[in-house]
Design a protein around this motif. Structure first.
Motif, PDB file in Angstrom:
ATOM      1  N   SER A   9       0.810  -1.222   0.000  1.00  0.00           N
ATOM      2  CA  SER A   9       0.000   0.000   0.000  1.00  0.00           C
ATOM      3  C   SER A   9       0.844   1.272   0.000  1.00  0.00           C
ATOM      4  CB  SER A   9      -0.924   0.001   1.225  1.00  0.00           C
ATOM      5  OG  SER A   9      -1.780  -1.119   1.204  1.00  0.00           O
ATOM      6  N   ILE A  10       2.163   1.146   0.068  1.00  0.00           N
ATOM      7  CA  ILE A  10       3.034   2.332   0.108  1.00  0.00           C
ATOM      8  C   ILE A  10       3.040   3.019  -1.257  1.00  0.00           C
ATOM      9  CG2 ILE A  10       5.416   3.120   0.363  1.00  0.00           C
ATOM     10  CD1 ILE A  10       5.845   0.908   2.384  1.00  0.00           C
ATOM     11  N   THR A  11       2.799   4.318  -1.258  1.00  0.00           N
ATOM     12  CA  THR A  11       2.828   5.093  -2.511  1.00  0.00           C
ATOM     13  C   THR A  11       4.029   6.033  -2.568  1.00  0.00           C
ATOM     14  OG1 THR A  11       1.296   6.673  -1.486  1.00  0.00           O
ATOM     15  CG2 THR A  11       0.344   4.957  -2.890  1.00  0.00           C
ATOM     16  N   ALA A  12       4.689   6.248  -1.450  1.00  0.00           N
ATOM     17  CA  ALA A  12       5.900   7.081  -1.445  1.00  0.00           C
ATOM     18  C   ALA A  12       6.600   6.932  -0.100  1.00  0.00           C
ATOM     19  CB  ALA A  12       5.566   8.548  -1.691  1.00  0.00           C
ATOM     20  N   VAL A  13       7.896   7.196  -0.115  1.00  0.00           N
ATOM     21  CA  VAL A  13       8.693   7.203   1.111  1.00  0.00           C
ATOM     22  C   VAL A  13       9.503   8.492   1.125  1.00  0.00           C
ATOM     23  CG1 VAL A  13      10.468   6.041   2.471  1.00  0.00           C
ATOM     24  CG2 VAL A  13       8.865   4.672   1.118  1.00  0.00           C
ATOM     25  N   ASP A  14       9.357   9.273   2.200  1.00  0.00           N
ATOM     26  CA  ASP A  14      10.162  10.482   2.386  1.00  0.00           C
ATOM     27  C   ASP A  14      11.277  10.178   3.372  1.00  0.00           C
ATOM     28  OD1 ASP A  14       8.571  11.940   0.698  1.00  0.00           O
ATOM     29  OD2 ASP A  14       7.363  12.849   2.285  1.00  0.00           O
ATOM     30  N   LEU A  15      12.476  10.612   3.051  1.00  0.00           N
ATOM     31  CA  LEU A  15      13.630  10.422   3.925  1.00  0.00           C
ATOM     32  C   LEU A  15      14.261  11.780   4.190  1.00  0.00           C
ATOM     33  CD1 LEU A  15      15.094   7.438   1.907  1.00  0.00           C
ATOM     34  CD2 LEU A  15      14.129   7.228   4.196  1.00  0.00           C
ATOM     35  N   ASP A  16      14.477  12.074   5.462  1.00  0.00           N
ATOM     36  CA  ASP A  16      15.142  13.316   5.856  1.00  0.00           C
ATOM     37  C   ASP A  16      16.252  12.932   6.820  1.00  0.00           C
ATOM     38  OD1 ASP A  16      15.983  15.755   6.743  1.00  0.00           O
ATOM     39  OD2 ASP A  16      13.996  16.555   7.199  1.00  0.00           O
ATOM     40  N   VAL A  17      17.481  12.889   6.296  1.00  0.00           N
ATOM     41  CA  VAL A  17      18.621  12.439   7.088  1.00  0.00           C
ATOM     42  C   VAL A  17      19.707  13.502   7.038  1.00  0.00           C
ATOM     43  CG1 VAL A  17      20.301  10.604   7.477  1.00  0.00           C
ATOM     44  CG2 VAL A  17      18.079  10.047   6.460  1.00  0.00           C
ATOM     45  N   ALA A  18      19.982  14.120   8.173  1.00  0.00           N
ATOM     46  CA  ALA A  18      21.035  15.143   8.286  1.00  0.00           C
ATOM     47  C   ALA A  18      20.877  16.233   7.226  1.00  0.00           C
ATOM     48  CB  ALA A  18      22.408  14.491   8.196  1.00  0.00           C
ATOM     49  N   GLY A  19      19.636  16.614   6.974  1.00  0.00           N
ATOM     50  CA  GLY A  19      19.384  17.690   6.019  1.00  0.00           C
ATOM     51  C   GLY A  19      19.220  17.245   4.586  1.00  0.00           C
ATOM     52  N   ASP A  20      19.567  15.995   4.274  1.00  0.00           N
ATOM     53  CA  ASP A  20      19.337  15.465   2.922  1.00  0.00           C
ATOM     54  C   ASP A  20      17.906  14.962   2.852  1.00  0.00           C
ATOM     55  OD1 ASP A  20      21.814  15.981   1.887  1.00  0.00           O
ATOM     56  OD2 ASP A  20      22.639  14.014   2.368  1.00  0.00           O
ATOM     57  N   ARG A  21      17.092  15.624   2.032  1.00  0.00           N
ATOM     58  CA  ARG A  21      15.683  15.247   1.907  1.00  0.00           C
ATOM     59  C   ARG A  21      15.452  14.566   0.572  1.00  0.00           C
ATOM     60  NH1 ARG A  21      12.469  20.488   4.494  1.00  0.00           N
ATOM     61  NH2 ARG A  21      13.455  20.340   6.566  1.00  0.00           N
ATOM     62  N   THR A  48      12.665  11.860  -1.733  1.00  0.00           N
ATOM     63  CA  THR A  48      11.388  11.172  -1.906  1.00  0.00           C
ATOM     64  C   THR A  48      11.593  10.085  -2.945  1.00  0.00           C
ATOM     65  OG1 THR A  48      10.077  13.134  -1.370  1.00  0.00           O
ATOM     66  CG2 THR A  48       8.970  11.375  -2.583  1.00  0.00           C
ATOM     67  N   VAL A  49      11.113   8.902  -2.639  1.00  0.00           N
ATOM     68  CA  VAL A  49      11.235   7.780  -3.563  1.00  0.00           C
ATOM     69  C   VAL A  49       9.860   7.125  -3.678  1.00  0.00           C
ATOM     70  CG1 VAL A  49      12.010   6.252  -1.702  1.00  0.00           C
ATOM     71  CG2 VAL A  49      12.470   5.621  -4.061  1.00  0.00           C
ATOM     72  N   GLU A  50       9.486   6.757  -4.918  1.00  0.00           N
ATOM     73  CA  GLU A  50       8.157   6.226  -5.171  1.00  0.00           C
ATOM     74  C   GLU A  50       8.245   4.886  -5.910  1.00  0.00           C
ATOM     75  OE1 GLU A  50       5.943   9.150  -7.302  1.00  0.00           O
ATOM     76  OE2 GLU A  50       6.123  10.688  -5.728  1.00  0.00           O
ATOM     77  N   PRO A  51       7.351   3.959  -5.563  1.00  0.00           N
ATOM     78  CA  PRO A  51       7.342   2.670  -6.265  1.00  0.00           C
ATOM     79  C   PRO A  51       6.736   2.822  -7.656  1.00  0.00           C
ATOM     80  CG  PRO A  51       5.535   2.746  -4.688  1.00  0.00           C
ATOM     81  CD  PRO A  51       6.325   4.013  -4.499  1.00  0.00           C
ATOM     82  N   GLN A  52       7.238   2.016  -8.601  1.00  0.00           N
ATOM     83  CA  GLN A  52       6.727   2.020  -9.959  1.00  0.00           C
ATOM     84  C   GLN A  52       5.979   0.714 -10.237  1.00  0.00           C
ATOM     85  OE1 GLN A  52       7.580   5.057 -11.827  1.00  0.00           O
ATOM     86  NE2 GLN A  52       8.007   5.419  -9.654  1.00  0.00           N
ATOM     87  N   GLU A  53       5.119   0.743 -11.244  1.00  0.00           N
ATOM     88  CA  GLU A  53       4.325  -0.440 -11.566  1.00  0.00           C
ATOM     89  C   GLU A  53       5.199  -1.628 -11.947  1.00  0.00           C
ATOM     90  OE1 GLU A  53       1.433   0.448 -14.510  1.00  0.00           O
ATOM     91  OE2 GLU A  53       0.306   1.852 -13.249  1.00  0.00           O
ATOM     92  N   SER A  54       6.366  -1.365 -12.469  1.00  0.00           N
ATOM     93  CA  SER A  54       7.270  -2.434 -12.892  1.00  0.00           C
ATOM     94  C   SER A  54       7.951  -3.137 -11.722  1.00  0.00           C
ATOM     95  CB  SER A  54       8.341  -1.864 -13.821  1.00  0.00           C
ATOM     96  OG  SER A  54       9.085  -0.848 -13.157  1.00  0.00           O
ATOM     97  N   GLY A  55       7.700  -2.643 -10.507  1.00  0.00           N
ATOM     98  CA  GLY A  55       8.350  -3.225  -9.337  1.00  0.00           C
ATOM     99  C   GLY A  55       9.634  -2.532  -8.965  1.00  0.00           C
ATOM    100  N   THR A  56      10.008  -1.509  -9.729  1.00  0.00           N
ATOM    101  CA  THR A  56      11.205  -0.731  -9.427  1.00  0.00           C
ATOM    102  C   THR A  56      10.829   0.477  -8.571  1.00  0.00           C
ATOM    103  OG1 THR A  56      10.959   0.548 -11.471  1.00  0.00           O
ATOM    104  CG2 THR A  56      12.289  -1.462 -11.579  1.00  0.00           C
ATOM    105  N   TRP A  57      11.834   1.278  -8.221  1.00  0.00           N
ATOM    106  CA  TRP A  57      11.616   2.496  -7.431  1.00  0.00           C
ATOM    107  C   TRP A  57      12.261   3.672  -8.147  1.00  0.00           C
ATOM    108  CZ3 TRP A  57       9.046   2.975  -2.674  1.00  0.00           C
ATOM    109  CH2 TRP A  57       8.589   1.773  -2.124  1.00  0.00           C
TER     110      TRP A  57
END
Length: 591
Positions: A186-198, A200-209
């Motif tokens: 059910s995940i449609t996106a993942v946001d990462l904020d690590v030491a100021g590096d922001r 966003t990564v999203e899943p694709q229909e092909s199974g890739t990101w």
């Protein structure tokens, strides 16, 4: 038989059938249920229990059944309960049996540890207006059971020691240790904020990101899968503080944040986990769920799996291709060009000369390309490829089925090093980025026809095809014959049994023989190699007497032994260790 008798028999059969059905589906279950509750303290089923309260000397724990069948902890902290642990306690209490009555009218409950009790248990169940109450006291002198008393009743009972152990379980065991609960599908996106590096990564229909922020890049699908696996399986090692006065000691005043976006459009929601400092002594990292005050300690492997920069998160595959669809490969380098084409389930060399190829060696090249990963990126612009790789030292072309043009990989040496190791430059022709890869890739991909040709010494055969085998040398001759699926017997020099394991070793050694180099392609000067008078001759035959193969073994020079096959004049060099095993056959096989 008269029709009246027939009617009577039919009615009797119907009656017996009806009784069997009634007994099987109504009476038997009722008897089983009655039997199962016999001797129980309460006639309540675990599934009907709606709340559980454990009032103990040090704390009070209250849990209520949630809508999904799990448990919510209401006291001493509002959080999720551990479903398996709480279900276990509820089942123990609901199915509790009384061992015996100790005292119907005790003078002093304190003598049994019941005033005050160790634990006061309260269950609220469906269909019951009043809660069920049980007091748990101390253990009997032998420790085999504990004293208990039901609600307002006066009798002191002997109960299984297990119930005392279950209701005394530490609070942490009754809490859900899942750090973040989510459905990966059910995940449609993942946001990462690590030491100021922001990011966003999203899943694709092909199974890739796909990385969508800070810029569009293909993401490392394996890394994302591993990260989400670690996140989904993360469990609290310790509930550190449910109401911390300050977050600074845990590094959670300025945390890294992982936010999971679930669903789409109006149904979209998020769950976030804050990650603080690592505790090396405890081998963990401090975390807390966004919107909840409690601080937990989880295993350090979760923090290790978090992608911390775009460089880490991005896809590092140098050349992506479908292995099972590769139809043709061409390698160009200073040692010469090599072209290979798929030949059924195997491979064949078409240039510089037509030869059968070694499937293992060809697959080794393909897997090396498949597993090649970038250790750094020099430019994203495809226009920079000619500048960095104007004179590639290795060029690999891969044609896939149905594709008109090949995928072209360019590799060249570099003066740079990474971690003290040499690196090489690599790029896909006409595409960015220009990458750094391990320097050994140059050597691994610069394969020659000699490296890739089939070096099998004997014609291909299956062990089951061999009916007879003869090993002759040193004035001795051994002839063995197959008598069954795996049974062999010695025919010469005298009849007797053969050791099946040693015969299998002999055949497997012959089947696996590979030459290291060609000593003489035309077989010139056989005497120089000891093949004018071979020291050893091994012949394999089929059931019809036809010869499968004959190996002639000549001179041994250190780790080099010269051999040839009877049907070919070419003389080859093989590893001497393999021949030594063949020479032992006449003495080791009989017995």
């Amino acid at each position: 038989m008269s029709w009246k008798s027939l009617v009577v028999l039919v009615l009797l059969a119907a009656g017996l059938g009806g009784f069997f059905y009634y007994d099987t589906y109504w009476l038997a279950p009722a008897r089983e249920k009655t039997e199962s509750v016999k001797g129980r303290l309460w006639t309540v089923e675990p599934k009907d229990v709606q709340t559980l309260t454990l009032k103990r000397k040090t704390d009070t724990v209250k849990l209520a059944r949630a809508g999904d069948g799990g448990w919510e902890m209401l006291e001493p902290v509002k959080t999720r309960g551990d479903r398996n642990a709480v279900d276990g306690v509820v089942t123990t209490l609901a199915t509790l049996r009384v061992d015996r009555e100790i005292d119907g009218s005790p003078a002093k409950l304190s003598e049994f540890g019941l005033d005050p009790p160790e634990v006061q248990v309260t269950l609220e169940a469906k269909g019951r207006a009043e809660p069920l109450v049980l007091l748990i006291g101390g253990k009997n002198p032998t420790g085999a059971w504990v004293y208990g008393k039901e609600g307002s009743k006066s009798a002191v009972l002997a109960l299984s020691e297990g119930v005392g152990r279950d209701v005394a379980r530490p609070l942490a065991e009754l809490r859900d240790k899942t750090v973040l609960s989510f459905d990966r599908k059910s995940i449609t996106a993942v946001d990462l904020d690590v030491a100021g590096d922001r990011m966003t990564v999203e899943p694709q229909e092909s199974g890739t990101w796909q990385i969508t922020k800070p810029r569009a890049l293909k993401a490392d699908a394996d890394l994302m899968a591993d990260f989400l696996e670690k996140l989904a399986s993360a469990r609290a090692k310790e509930f550190v503080d449910d109401t911390p006065k300050t977050l600074a000691p845990y590094g959670l005043d300025r945390p890294a944040t992982v936010t999971l976006w679930i669903g789409k459009d109006k149904e979209r929601s998020s769950k976030a986990l804050l990650l603080g400092r690592q505790d090396k002594d405890k081998k963990g990292v401090y975390v807390m769920r966004q919107g909840e005050p409690g601080v937990m300690l989880v295993g350090e492997e979760l923090w290790t799996a978090v992608p911390k920069t775009v460089g880490v998160l991005r896809d590092k595959v140098v050349l992506a291709y479908a292995y099972d669809k590769v139809a043709k490969i061409a390698l160009e380098h200073a040692k010469g060009g090599v072209t290979l084409e798929r030949d059924g389930s195997g491979w064949k060399l078409t240039a510089p000369e037509p030869l059968k190829a070694d499937p293992g060696a060809v697959n080794g090249v393909l897997w090396r390309i498949r597993d090649l990963r970038a250790s750094g990126f020099l430019s994203e612009d495809a226009r920079d490829v000619p500048r960095y790789l104007a004179k590639p030292e290795v060029t690999v072309r891969i044609w896939e089925e149905g594709g008109k043009e090949p995928k072209v990989l360019l590799v060249a040496s570099s003066r740079e090093t990474r971690g003290g190791q040499p690196v090489a430059l690599a790029a896909v022709a006409g595409q960015g980025p220009v990458m750094l890869v391990e320097g050994k890739a140059l050597e691994d991909l610069a394969r020659t026809a000699s490296d890739l040709r089939d070096k099998s010494l004997l014609p291909a055969f299956e062990l089951g095809d061999v009916k007879r085998a003869r090993v002759a040398g040193g004035g001795k001759s051994l002839l063995i014959e197959r008598k069954g699926e795996a049974e062999w017997q010695v025919l010469e020099p005298s009849k007797g049994k053969a050791k099946e394991a040693r015969v299998s070793d002999l055949l497997l050694t012959l089947k696996a023989l590979r030459w290291k180099e060609i000593a003489s392609a035309k077989g010139d000067d056989a005497g120089r190699f000891g093949l004018d008078r071979p020291e050893l001759e091994v012949t394999l035959s089929k059931a019809d007497g036809a010869e499968l193969a004959t190996l002639l073994v000549g001179k041994e020079e250190g780790d080099r032994t010269y051999v040839r096959v009877k049907t070919s004049p070419s003389i080859y060099v093989i590893d001497s260790k393999l021949v030594r095993d063949l020479r032992k056959a006449p003495s080791e096989i009989p017995g």
